[in-house]
Enzyme design. Structure first.
Site, PDB file in Angstrom:
ATOM      1  N   GLY A  30      17.717 -20.302  -0.869  1.00 38.61           N
ATOM      2  CA  GLY A  30      17.079 -19.140   0.841  1.00 38.61           C
ATOM      3  C   GLY A  30      16.113 -18.042   0.276  1.00 38.61           C
ATOM      4  O   GLY A  30      15.651 -16.973   0.697  1.00 38.61           O
ATOM      5  N   ARG A  32      13.285 -18.270   1.124  1.00 38.66           N
ATOM      6  CA  ARG A  32      11.920 -16.937   2.305  1.00 38.66           C
ATOM      7  C   ARG A  32      12.930 -16.323   3.374  1.00 38.66           C
ATOM      8  O   ARG A  32      12.390 -15.134   3.923  1.00 38.66           O
ATOM      9  CB  ARG A  32      12.011 -18.471   3.343  1.00 38.66           C
ATOM     10  CG  ARG A  32      10.469 -19.029   2.778  1.00 38.66           C
ATOM     11  CD  ARG A  32      10.076 -19.771   4.247  1.00 38.66           C
ATOM     12  NE  ARG A  32      10.539 -20.531   4.497  1.00 38.66           N
ATOM     13  CZ  ARG A  32       9.912 -20.958   6.335  1.00 38.66           C
ATOM     14  NH1 ARG A  32       8.690 -21.057   6.233  1.00 38.66           N
ATOM     15  NH2 ARG A  32      10.925 -21.792   7.069  1.00 38.66           N
ATOM     16  N   GLY A  33      14.287 -16.100   2.604  1.00 38.95           N
ATOM     17  CA  GLY A  33      15.476 -15.120   3.444  1.00 38.95           C
ATOM     18  C   GLY A  33      14.847 -13.882   2.698  1.00 38.95           C
ATOM     19  O   GLY A  33      14.593 -13.505   2.010  1.00 38.95           O
ATOM     20  N   SER A 128      30.924  -7.793   2.201  1.00 44.48           N
ATOM     21  CA  SER A 128      31.850  -7.200   2.369  1.00 44.48           C
ATOM     22  C   SER A 128      32.939  -7.423   3.871  1.00 44.48           C
ATOM     23  O   SER A 128      33.482  -7.154   3.561  1.00 44.48           O
ATOM     24  CB  SER A 128      31.386  -5.514   2.534  1.00 44.48           C
ATOM     25  OG  SER A 128      30.725  -5.908   3.817  1.00 44.48           O
ATOM     26  N   CYS A 129      32.437  -8.579   4.009  1.00 45.04           N
ATOM     27  CA  CYS A 129      33.136  -8.916   5.458  1.00 45.04           C
ATOM     28  C   CYS A 129      34.441 -10.112   4.855  1.00 45.04           C
ATOM     29  O   CYS A 129      35.396 -10.448   5.575  1.00 45.04           O
ATOM     30  CB  CYS A 129      32.139  -9.227   6.529  1.00 45.04           C
ATOM     31  SG  CYS A 129      32.192 -10.877   6.885  1.00 45.04           S
ATOM     32  N   TYR A 156      32.418 -16.506   9.947  1.00 44.10           N
ATOM     33  CA  TYR A 156      31.634 -16.206   8.564  1.00 44.10           C
ATOM     34  C   TYR A 156      32.336 -15.742   8.019  1.00 44.10           C
ATOM     35  O   TYR A 156      32.179 -16.286   6.156  1.00 44.10           O
ATOM     36  CB  TYR A 156      30.272 -15.210   8.998  1.00 44.10           C
ATOM     37  CG  TYR A 156      29.302 -14.753   7.962  1.00 44.10           C
ATOM     38  CD1 TYR A 156      28.750 -15.272   7.772  1.00 44.10           C
ATOM     39  CD2 TYR A 156      29.753 -13.465   7.404  1.00 44.10           C
ATOM     40  CE1 TYR A 156      27.727 -14.873   7.126  1.00 44.10           C
ATOM     41  CE2 TYR A 156      29.051 -12.650   7.189  1.00 44.10           C
ATOM     42  CZ  TYR A 156      27.815 -13.432   6.365  1.00 44.10           C
ATOM     43  OH  TYR A 156      27.207 -12.903   4.939  1.00 44.10           O
ATOM     44  N   LYS A 160      33.294 -17.510   3.979  1.00 41.22           N
ATOM     45  CA  LYS A 160      32.301 -17.055   2.508  1.00 41.22           C
ATOM     46  C   LYS A 160      33.808 -17.305   2.082  1.00 41.22           C
ATOM     47  O   LYS A 160      33.382 -16.591   0.315  1.00 41.22           O
ATOM     48  CB  LYS A 160      32.115 -15.468   2.989  1.00 41.22           C
ATOM     49  CG  LYS A 160      30.660 -15.637   3.649  1.00 41.22           C
ATOM     50  CD  LYS A 160      29.546 -15.513   2.940  1.00 41.22           C
ATOM     51  CE  LYS A 160      27.899 -15.690   3.319  1.00 41.22           C
ATOM     52  NZ  LYS A 160      26.857 -16.661   2.360  1.00 41.22           N
ATOM     53  N   PRO A 183      27.834  -8.313  -1.718  1.00 37.95           N
ATOM     54  CA  PRO A 183      27.633  -7.317  -1.701  1.00 37.95           C
ATOM     55  C   PRO A 183      27.200  -6.648   0.111  1.00 37.95           C
ATOM     56  O   PRO A 183      28.400  -7.434   0.801  1.00 37.95           O
ATOM     57  CB  PRO A 183      25.354  -7.637  -1.305  1.00 37.95           C
ATOM     58  CG  PRO A 183      25.888  -9.764  -1.524  1.00 37.95           C
ATOM     59  CD  PRO A 183      27.028  -9.662  -1.386  1.00 37.95           C
ATOM     60  N   THR A 184      27.664  -5.680  -0.022  1.00 36.72           N
ATOM     61  CA  THR A 184      27.758  -4.711   1.458  1.00 36.72           C
ATOM     62  C   THR A 184      26.634  -5.350   2.465  1.00 36.72           C
ATOM     63  O   THR A 184      25.737  -6.016   1.903  1.00 36.72           O
ATOM     64  CB  THR A 184      27.513  -3.141   0.336  1.00 36.72           C
ATOM     65  OG1 THR A 184      28.012  -2.397   1.744  1.00 36.72           O
ATOM     66  CG2 THR A 184      26.423  -2.645   0.893  1.00 36.72           C
ATOM     67  N   LEU A 186      23.116  -5.229   4.421  1.00 38.15           N
ATOM     68  CA  LEU A 186      21.591  -5.277   2.998  1.00 38.15           C
ATOM     69  C   LEU A 186      20.897  -4.270   4.511  1.00 38.15           C
ATOM     70  O   LEU A 186      21.242  -5.411   5.742  1.00 38.15           O
ATOM     71  CB  LEU A 186      21.724  -6.347   2.166  1.00 38.15           C
ATOM     72  CG  LEU A 186      22.353  -7.353   1.609  1.00 38.15           C
ATOM     73  CD1 LEU A 186      22.206  -8.162   1.266  1.00 38.15           C
ATOM     74  CD2 LEU A 186      22.788  -5.638  -0.103  1.00 38.15           C
ATOM     75  N   HIS A 199      20.783  -7.133  12.030  1.00 40.40           N
ATOM     76  CA  HIS A 199      22.166  -6.270  11.374  1.00 40.40           C
ATOM     77  C   HIS A 199      21.440  -4.794  11.980  1.00 40.40           C
ATOM     78  O   HIS A 199      20.176  -5.024  12.811  1.00 40.40           O
ATOM     79  CB  HIS A 199      22.044  -6.007   9.906  1.00 40.40           C
ATOM     80  CG  HIS A 199      22.293  -7.224   9.513  1.00 40.40           C
ATOM     81  ND1 HIS A 199      22.174  -8.421   8.999  1.00 40.40           N
ATOM     82  CD2 HIS A 199      23.886  -7.482   8.993  1.00 40.40           C
ATOM     83  CE1 HIS A 199      22.708  -9.565   8.821  1.00 40.40           C
ATOM     84  NE2 HIS A 199      24.179  -8.977   8.754  1.00 40.40           N
ATOM     85  N   TRP A 222      24.874   0.673  19.913  1.00 35.60           N
ATOM     86  CA  TRP A 222      25.999   0.178  19.845  1.00 35.60           C
ATOM     87  C   TRP A 222      26.482   0.439  19.937  1.00 35.60           C
ATOM     88  O   TRP A 222      27.132   0.759  18.447  1.00 35.60           O
ATOM     89  CB  TRP A 222      25.366  -1.389  19.191  1.00 35.60           C
ATOM     90  CG  TRP A 222      24.783  -2.856  20.782  1.00 35.60           C
ATOM     91  CD1 TRP A 222      23.723  -2.084  20.554  1.00 35.60           C
ATOM     92  CD2 TRP A 222      24.260  -4.029  19.707  1.00 35.60           C
ATOM     93  NE1 TRP A 222      22.446  -3.103  20.917  1.00 35.60           N
ATOM     94  CE2 TRP A 222      23.156  -4.511  20.477  1.00 35.60           C
ATOM     95  CE3 TRP A 222      24.332  -5.304  18.469  1.00 35.60           C
ATOM     96  CZ2 TRP A 222      22.604  -5.126  20.418  1.00 35.60           C
ATOM     97  CZ3 TRP A 222      24.511  -5.890  18.704  1.00 35.60           C
ATOM     98  CH2 TRP A 222      23.286  -6.529  19.668  1.00 35.60           C
TER      99      TRP A 222
END
Ligand SMILES: NC(=O)C1=CN([C@@H]2O[C@H](COP(=O)(O)OP(=O)(O)OC[C@H]3O[C@@H](n4cnc5c(N)ncnc54)[C@H](OP(=O)(O)O)[C@@H]3O)[C@@H](O)[C@H]2O)C=CC1
Ligand SMILES: C[C@H]1O[C@H](OP(=O)(O)OP(=O)(O)OC[C@H]2O[C@@H](n3cnc4c(=O)[nH]c(N)nc43)[C@H](O)[C@@H]2O)[C@@H](O)[C@@H](O)C1=O
Length: 337
Positions: A30, A32-33, A128-129, A156, A160, A183-184, A186, A199, A222
């Site tokens: 990943g 390129r992310g 964190s979700c 998701y 995870k 991670p929280t 980001l 996000h 939103w």
């Protein structure tokens, strides 16, 4: 491959910890992310020389045979698993099947190939979700699987959680040194600015910038603006990942964040200030709020010896600069005018 005995482990199963050798072959899945890119840059600045990358076009990580062949040929000693189907609250809720399937199969293929082809150490990136929607705050690592998940990102989160459990089970059954970090939320360089898929933080940068340029009087946020979120700059996360890869060998997941949060309304005010938008904020309450709060307990990370450096106002400033530099490509890539 040579394993070097490094400093005594602060936490681990074998009482020792392995540091990555500067010439070890390190695969960043990943790259390129936003996160993989930050990990790649950080490894380069730290003098790691043998860095292995593939785009999704060259290697679709959903293809089990292709992943196995790649590991068989390349035999990476270390793996950062930062490839995933990623998005904000709307994308998670809209592409529920893809978020579950792609993430399950990507992580299963890589983790199994890493086991089969004797990867020394792997880091899995969760989120964190994974914690229950209404868990006590701040979120301790031990709260995993203690209550129902938030509905919009349940697929998701399930994927995870499966990744975490795969690392744990492979450690138990095969002795694999596979660790998981959570991670929280980001943000940072190379973020996704597609307003339907991104996000909140990159979405706000884009909305306020475009409103400023067009002279709009208001920007729509939103939800109710009351949910609270914690934000970590992606370059800080990358540093934490390399730190933990070198220092942590434990079975239990590790939260990575700042330990500080703010409401979405407060975030919007901060982003508007950095971008220079002076109009009004309105709230579209037909859009979901998601989890009311997900503040990370980062005491374990701090005890290991790592703390974030980039505070939110500075991180937003750096991200806005990056957005301005790349916005023409961003618009093309996301197809949003
Ligand atoms: N962004 C955030 O706020 C958070 C992210 N995380 C986690 O961090 C990790 C990285 O996220 P982030 O950098 O933001 O995500 P990005 O969307 O920026 O990057 C994801 C990367 O995954 C790769 N990828 C996706 N599907 C495939 C596939 N089928 N085959 C090969 N590669 C694939 C893409 O490669 P390519 O570009 O080549 O197509 C892309 O570069 C993920 O595990 C995510 O869950 C955790 C918490 C918060
Ligand atoms: C990292 C984490 O990210 C996702 O969870 P999330 O934190 O809820 O995601 P988000 O950043 O998209 O939203 C945060 C809050 O912000 C509000 N909000 C306001 N205005 C916009 C806006 O314009 N866009 C977006 N996306 N949100 C907005 C939005 O309504 C919500 O209340 C998970 O699905 C999962 O992927 C995951 O693990």
């Amino acid at each position: 491959m040579v394993l070097t005995w490094a400093k005594p482990a602060r936490s681990g199963t074998k009482g020792t910890t392995y540091s990555m050798e500067k010439d070890a072959k390190i695969y960043i899945a990943g790259h390129r992310g936003m996160v993989g890119g930050a990990i790649l840059r950080h490894l380069q600045t730290q003098g790691y020389k043998n860095l292995l990358t593939r785009t999704s076009k060259d290697l679709d990580l959903r293809n089990q045979q292709a992943v196995a062949d790649f590991f068989d040929k390349e035999r990476p000693a270390y793996v950062f698993l930062a490839a995933a189907k990623v998005g904000g609250i709307l994308a998670n809720n809209t592409y529920r099947g893809e978020f579950l399937y792609d993430n399950l199969i990507i992580e299963a293929n890589i983790i199994e190939a890493a086991r089969r082809y004797s990867t020394t150490k792997l880091m899995f990136l969760g989120s964190s979700c994974i914690y229950p929607k209404l868990a006590p705050q701040p979120l301790k690592e031990s709260y995993l699987l203690t209550g129902p998940l938030e509905e919009t990102n349940e697929p998701y989160a399930i994927a995870k959680i499966a990744g975490i459990k795969l690392c744990e089970a492979y450690r138990d059954q095969y002795g694999c040194n596979f660790i998981s970090v959570m991670p929280t939320n980001l943000y940072g360089k190379g973020d996704n600015y597609d307003l339907q898929k991104s996000h909140v933080l990159p979405a706000l940068i884009r909305k306020f910038h475009e409103a400023k340029v067009k002279g709009d009087k208001e920007v729509v946020i939103w939800g109710t603006g009351t949910p609270k979120r914690e934000f970590l700059y992606a370059d800080d996360l990358a540093e934490a990942c390399v730190f933990l890869m070198n220092e942590y060998d434990g079975k239990e997941l590790v939260n990575v964040g700042t330990g500080e949060d703010l409401s979405i309304k407060e975030l919007a005010e901060l982003v508007a200030k950095v971008v220079g938008f002076e109009g009004a904020l309105t709230f579209d309450t037909t859009k979901p709020d998601g989890t009311p709060r997900k503040l990370m307990d980062v005491s374990k990370l701090h005890a290991l010896g790592w703390r974030h450096q980039v505070e939110l106002p500075e991180g937003i400033r750096l991200s806005y600069e990056d957005f301005l530099q790349h916005k023409d490509n961003t618009v093309k890539a996301t197809g949003v005018a």
